[in-house]
Enzyme design. Sequence first.
Site, PDB file in Angstrom:
ATOM      1  N   PHE A  24       5.402   6.202   3.078  1.00 17.92           N
ATOM      2  CA  PHE A  24       6.346   6.017   4.188  1.00 17.92           C
ATOM      3  C   PHE A  24       6.280   4.556   4.648  1.00 17.92           C
ATOM      4  O   PHE A  24       5.230   4.074   5.069  1.00 17.92           O
ATOM      5  CB  PHE A  24       6.000   6.954   5.352  1.00 17.92           C
ATOM      6  N   GLY A  25       7.406   3.857   4.559  1.00 17.42           N
ATOM      7  CA  GLY A  25       7.497   2.464   5.002  1.00 17.42           C
ATOM      8  C   GLY A  25       8.175   2.386   6.348  1.00 17.42           C
ATOM      9  O   GLY A  25       9.199   3.053   6.578  1.00 17.42           O
ATOM     10  N   TYR A  26       7.610   1.592   7.241  1.00 11.46           N
ATOM     11  CA  TYR A  26       8.188   1.457   8.588  1.00 11.46           C
ATOM     12  C   TYR A  26       8.454  -0.001   8.963  1.00 11.46           C
ATOM     13  O   TYR A  26       9.069  -0.277   9.992  1.00 11.46           O
ATOM     14  CB  TYR A  26       7.238   2.094   9.624  1.00 11.46           C
ATOM     15  N   GLY A  27       7.982  -0.933   8.129  1.00 12.68           N
ATOM     16  CA  GLY A  27       8.183  -2.362   8.418  1.00 12.68           C
ATOM     17  C   GLY A  27       8.893  -2.997   7.243  1.00 12.68           C
ATOM     18  O   GLY A  27       9.988  -2.564   6.858  1.00 12.68           O
ATOM     19  N   SER A  28       8.270  -4.001   6.647  1.00 14.85           N
ATOM     20  CA  SER A  28       8.927  -4.669   5.514  1.00 14.85           C
ATOM     21  C   SER A  28       9.122  -3.709   4.340  1.00 14.85           C
ATOM     22  O   SER A  28      10.004  -3.928   3.505  1.00 14.85           O
ATOM     23  CB  SER A  28       8.128  -5.893   5.063  1.00 14.85           C
ATOM     24  N   GLU A  99      -0.464  -5.588   1.284  1.00 19.28           N
ATOM     25  CA  GLU A  99      -0.804  -5.153   2.650  1.00 19.28           C
ATOM     26  C   GLU A  99      -2.258  -5.474   3.015  1.00 19.28           C
ATOM     27  O   GLU A  99      -2.812  -4.865   3.930  1.00 19.28           O
ATOM     28  CB  GLU A  99      -0.549  -3.641   2.771  1.00 19.28           C
TER      29      GLU A  99
HETATM   30  C1  SIN Z   1       5.244  -1.053   6.258  1.00 16.77           C
HETATM   31  O1  SIN Z   1       6.264  -1.703   6.088  1.00 16.77           O
HETATM   32  O2  SIN Z   1       5.267   0.186   6.172  1.00 16.77           O
HETATM   33  C2  SIN Z   1       3.922  -1.709   6.519  1.00 16.77           C
HETATM   34  C3  SIN Z   1       4.012  -2.984   7.262  1.00 16.77           C
HETATM   35  C4  SIN Z   1       4.711  -4.099   6.545  1.00 16.77           C
HETATM   36  O3  SIN Z   1       4.394  -4.381   5.368  1.00 16.77           O
HETATM   37  O4  SIN Z   1       5.611  -4.715   7.117  1.00 16.77           O
END
Ligand code: SIN
Length: 195
Positions: A24-28, A99
């Site tokens: 699950f990605g929430y940022g980039s 990460e």
């Molecule tokens: C994410 O995107 O889920 C982790 C944080 C990031 O790499 O921005």
Amino acid sequence: MLLDTTTLNQQRNFFDGHTDIWLFGYGSLIWKADFAYLERQPAYITGWARRFWQGSHDHRGTPDAPGRVATLIRAQGEVCHGMAYRITPDVLAPLDIREKNGYLREKVSLTFRGQHGNAQTAKAATEGLIYLATEDNPAFLGEAPLDDIAHQIAHSHGPSGSNKAYLLNLARALRELGTDDAHVFAIEKQLLRYQ
Ligand code: SIN
């Protein structure tokens, strides 16, 4: 401050023996999916809120002038929308490197937004992985006034590009997902004043 979590993450094998894993990605990871995936689905996790509280010394800032990137904090009753990717386990090694500045693999329950859920199993929800940067990692910057966060983001640059691009890309991707995020959109509003 830099902390390389790569080795720690290689020991966090929550899905040992699985042939595929939901990430699950929430940022980039929502808008920069530069890794192989089998399928992707808009999804959400509950009890978490997105915050620009994690320092970026390696992507959107430098060790001397860190940027700010997204992490999650526990928030009862909140829903965090993002993108779920079904990946093969070999994809985790490069993700661990991407990460590495304080993020650890964590197991979460995620719910697919699509009517049919996971195309493979037709399940509406499943267990998956997130990369989480908690307050005890050395790169954690924590809460600050939104003006200060926007100022820092406006002026930070790193090997992966400007911190501003990270935030604006995330805001655009969240709009495309049809989701609201008061924290991200408030920083975006402040940030656009610097243009
Ligand atoms: C994410 O995107 O889920 C982790 C944080 C990031 O790499 O921005």
